[in-house]
Design a protein around this motif. Structure first.
Motif, short mmCIF file in Angstrom:
data_model
loop_
_atom_site.label_atom_id
_atom_site.label_comp_id
_atom_site.label_asym_id
_atom_site.label_seq_id
_atom_site.Cartn_x
_atom_site.Cartn_y
_atom_site.Cartn_z
N UNK A 81 0.84 -1.20 0.00
CA UNK A 81 0.00 0.00 0.00
C UNK A 81 0.87 1.24 0.00
N UNK A 82 1.90 1.26 0.85
CA UNK A 82 2.79 2.43 0.92
C UNK A 82 3.50 2.64 -0.41
N UNK A 83 3.90 1.54 -1.05
CA UNK A 83 4.56 1.65 -2.35
C UNK A 83 3.63 2.29 -3.37
N UNK A 84 2.35 1.92 -3.34
CA UNK A 84 1.39 2.49 -4.28
C UNK A 84 1.18 3.98 -4.01
N UNK A 85 1.03 4.33 -2.73
CA UNK A 85 0.81 5.74 -2.38
C UNK A 85 2.01 6.58 -2.78
N UNK A 86 3.21 6.12 -2.43
CA UNK A 86 4.41 6.88 -2.73
C UNK A 86 4.63 6.99 -4.24
N UNK A 87 4.50 5.87 -4.96
CA UNK A 87 4.75 5.90 -6.40
C UNK A 87 3.71 6.73 -7.14
N UNK A 88 2.45 6.69 -6.69
CA UNK A 88 1.43 7.54 -7.31
C UNK A 88 1.75 9.01 -7.08
N UNK A 133 -6.95 4.03 2.01
CA UNK A 133 -6.03 2.95 2.36
C UNK A 133 -5.63 3.03 3.83
N UNK A 134 -5.40 4.26 4.33
CA UNK A 134 -5.05 4.42 5.74
C UNK A 134 -6.19 3.92 6.63
N UNK A 135 -7.42 4.26 6.24
CA UNK A 135 -8.57 3.77 7.03
C UNK A 135 -8.65 2.25 6.96
N UNK A 136 -8.44 1.70 5.77
CA UNK A 136 -8.52 0.25 5.61
C UNK A 136 -7.43 -0.47 6.38
N UNK A 656 -11.76 -5.42 1.45
CA UNK A 656 -11.17 -4.48 0.49
C UNK A 656 -10.51 -3.34 1.25
N UNK A 657 -9.19 -3.29 1.17
CA UNK A 657 -8.46 -2.24 1.88
C UNK A 657 -8.74 -0.89 1.24
N UNK A 658 -8.66 -0.81 -0.07
CA UNK A 658 -8.89 0.44 -0.80
C UNK A 658 -9.02 0.10 -2.27
N UNK A 659 -9.40 1.09 -3.06
CA UNK A 659 -9.46 0.93 -4.51
C UNK A 659 -8.33 1.71 -5.13
N UNK A 660 -7.46 1.01 -5.86
CA UNK A 660 -6.26 1.62 -6.43
C UNK A 660 -6.57 2.20 -7.80
N UNK A 661 -6.39 3.54 -7.98
CA UNK A 661 -6.60 4.14 -9.30
C UNK A 661 -5.41 3.87 -10.21
#
Length: 682
Positions: A81-88, A133-136, A656-661
């Motif tokens: 999740x962190x990788x997705x947030x940072x890379x986005x 994602x943080x909430x999930x 479902x933790x979050x929905x990744x765009x």
């Protein structure tokens, strides 16, 4: 015989086992066999009991490892999740930077605005994804103790085979979350970047319009100097003054041509005309015309010698090409009108001005020199023969300026073009300086956005981060197999037993180059970016930054730089090229910490290590844990008996933790976890 009789009389009991011939009796042999078999079976039973007794420790070890498996899986999920947030976030900021660079390119402001909008959309999607994602993750983390207990208890139950019954589970330390996911909720402020893109686009468009005006004026000046046919300034200088070679060079195109070329040509031309000029003629009119031409050529030579063309260090130009008079009215504003150069004689009408002393009307005594202005003022008389006045001077330029076979005709066009070029070129330079200032501000805004992404990433300390302590008990219901006891021993039961074990997570060196994120990206990248044009590489950029999560600072500098280098139309020496270089340097200097991508796997440790970190004394704590094991009930009951209250913040097996765009597609992919398999995911 005597000795045997004595032995029988002295030890009547032994006679049951030894005969008269000093051998074993049947009873003796039977007793020896029974005793030997009893010892063998007793030893086998003891070995069985010892073996089964130690199995509780093996079960406890497996229980602790099973509990830590859930923690390891949670850590892997959080890292992804962190990788997705940072890379986005990095993708959005790099795309915004690309938009700024393109906005600096004249004529590409619309493309730059499109790229900036795409970057803003990516950052908006990143923000929404990060918050959800943080909430999930927090909900999943709140459920983690339950997953640890359930996973470990399931392991204990799975080992209750062969008549052996075990009870127990693993307890996480710490029992409550000490993680900090606030970093995921940090917003990236791109408002100023978007504003700068608009401003830079407007300035670059104005600069392009100024450049086109400057180029049009330059082309117009070149056309009059060298390009037009059959006449041009070059051709007139060659034909009228006989100039050639280095005194009259010709430029085939406007490339490399400047307004300094016609200025140098005019100087050579008028110098040649002055050198060849002679006053004379058969009539007074011819004498006047030749005298006026000589005066005009001398004046023009003085003027062009005073002209200048300079290219300044900042790219601006200073052009001063003199305009020459085209009629009598314009002549009155020049020194031709006021120069005291015309001869005078004393005639019947008084002091009279002539074009030359060769004038037939110059019959009286010399009366010095005067200017044509004095004729208009009435201080000197005009000669009735040569009729010299300002009109004659004006007619010299008037004869060659209005028609396309005159040198002054093309000179006038060049002078006007030089004024237009100087004005447009200097406006372009001023706009370029303004654009450079906006670009410098854009560099700062870009750096600020990267700084916002380089805040501390999630501080992960979930339940079980210090380790899991497993407590497993065995009941006393297991009877020693009758095959070992029925014939020679009384029945027996395996006594109660308990064991304690602990496991922690440790990085696995063999997974330093693990491809978890690679497989993850392959799974979510089925849809290509739909942005097109200058943004075709956005998906590849995001994939590169995602896969480079383990060395974030290096990936941003390398992959972000490659993305900027692939932008079309950004030529060297321009503000856009300068800004591109600065943004690449900012990315290289960004303080993005690399991430340890090695997978964490559970390893057994001394339980004291885990208990010490939790602030517990080992001996007393272990005894208390064993003592609290309920005689019956579930693992949840045991967890609650030691003060661990389990919460289910998820409620379903699939969460479902979050929905990744997916950047550039408008597609969102749900990141769903099967909680029933979470413990085995590590």
């Amino acid at each position: 015989m005597g000795s045997g009789a004595e032995r029988v009389a002295g030890a009547p009991v032994l006679s049951l086992f030894r005969d008269d011939e000093d051998g074993f009796t049947t009873v003796g042999v039977a007793v020896a066999l029974v005793l030997s078999l009893s010892l063998v079976f007793a030893s086998a039973g003891a070995t069985w009991v010892a073996g089964r007794s130690s199995e509780v420790q093996r079960v406890a070890d497996a229980c602790a490892m099973a509990g830590q498996n859930a923690v390891a899986a949670f850590s892997t999920v959080t890292q992804a999740i962190d990788a997705c947030v940072l890379s986005l976030g990095l993708t959005g900021v790099v795309v915004l930077g690309a938009g700024l660079v393109v906005s600096c390119v004249p004529g590409l402001s619309a493309t730059g605005a499109q790229i900036v909008q795409a970057g803003s959309r990516i950052l908006d999607a990143r923000g929404e994804f990060a918050r959800s994602a943080a909430d999930g993750i927090e909900r999943l983390e709140a459920t983690l103790p339950l997953l640890i207990v359930a996973n470990s208890a399931s392991c204990v139950e799975a080992n209750s085979v062969g008549g052996m019954s075990y009870a127990g589970c693993a307890l996480p330390f710490p029992s409550e979350s000490r993680s900090d996911f606030s970093g995921l909720r940090k917003e990236v402020d791109d408002e100023r970047l978007a504003e700068l893109s608009v401003e830079m686009g407007e300035v670059s468009d104005e600069m392009e319009r100024a450049r086109l005006r400057a180029q049009e004026a330059l082309d117009r000046g070149w056309e009059a100097d060298c390009g037009s046919s059959p006449y041009c300034l070059w051709e007139r200088a060659s034909t009228l003054a006989g100039l050639g070679g280095s005194l009259n060079p010709r430029y085939p195109t406007s490339a490399g041509w400047t307004f300094g070329a016609p200025l140098a040509r005019a100087r050579n031309y008028y110098a040649a005309r002055v050198a060849s000029a002679q006053v004379g003629g058969s009539t007074a009119e011819e004498i006047t015309d030749s005298a006026c031409r000589e005066a005009f050529y001398e004046y023009a030579l003085e003027q062009v010698r005073g002209g200048s063309y300079q290219e300044l260090p900042d790219g601006s130009v200073s052009i001063d090409l003199p305009s020459l008079p085209r009629n009598a009215d314009q002549t009155r504003s020049t020194t031709l009108y006021t120069d005291v150069r015309w001869p005078c004689t004393t005639e019947e009408g008084g002091r009279t001005l002539h074009s030359s002393l060769l004038c037939p009307g110059a019959t009286g005594a010399s009366a010095g020199l005067a200017s044509v202005a004095e004729v208009d003022a009435g201080s000197v008389a005009r000669c009735d023969e040569c009729r010299m006045d300002v009109g004659d001077l004006g007619r010299v330029a008037a004869a060659s300026t209005p028609i396309d076979n005159g040198f002054e005709y093309y000179w006038r066009i060049i002078v006007e073009a030089s004024e237009d070029h100087e004005r447009a070129r200097n406006e372009e330079v001023a706009l370029e300086q303004r654009l450079k200032g906006l670009a410098e501000e854009g560099e700062g805004a870009f750096s600020t956005a990267l700084d916002q992404l380089s805040v501390a990433r999630p501080s992960l300390c979930p339940p079980g981060a210090w380790g899991c302590v497993a407590v497993v008990a065995r009941d006393a219901s297991r009877v020693v197999p009758t095959e070992l006891t029925a014939a020679f021993l009384s029945s027996a039961e395996l006594p109660e037993g308990a064991a304690v074990s602990a496991a922690v997570l440790a990085p696995d060196p063999s997974t330093a180059e693990n491809n978890v994120l690679s497989r993850f990206f392959d799974a979510i990248s089925a849809s290509d970016s739909a942005l097109g044009g200058a943004l075709d590489g956005v998906m590849d950029l995001w994939g590169s930054l995602l896969l480079g999560y383990g060395s974030a600072y290096g990936s941003v500098a390398e992959k972000g730089g490659e993305f900027l280098d692939n932008l079309d139309g950004v030529l060297g020496g321009t503000v856009g090229a300068w800004l591109k270089g600065r943004l690449k340097q900012v990315m290289s200097d960004a303080g993005l910490e690399p991430v340890d991508l090695r997978l964490r796997k559970p390893v057994l440790v001394n339980s004291q290590k885990v208990l010490d970190q939790g602030g517990f004394d080992q001996v007393s704590s272990v005894r208390e844990l064993v003592a609290t094991l309920p005689d019956s009930g579930s693992a949840t009951d045991f967890a609650q008996s030691v003060g661990l209250w389990l919460a289910d913040e998820v409620g379903t097996e699939e969460f479902t933790v979050a929905e990744l765009p997916i950047p550039g597609t408008g597609i969102g992919i749900p990141l769903t976890i099967d909680l029933s398999k979470l413990g085995g995911a590590a």
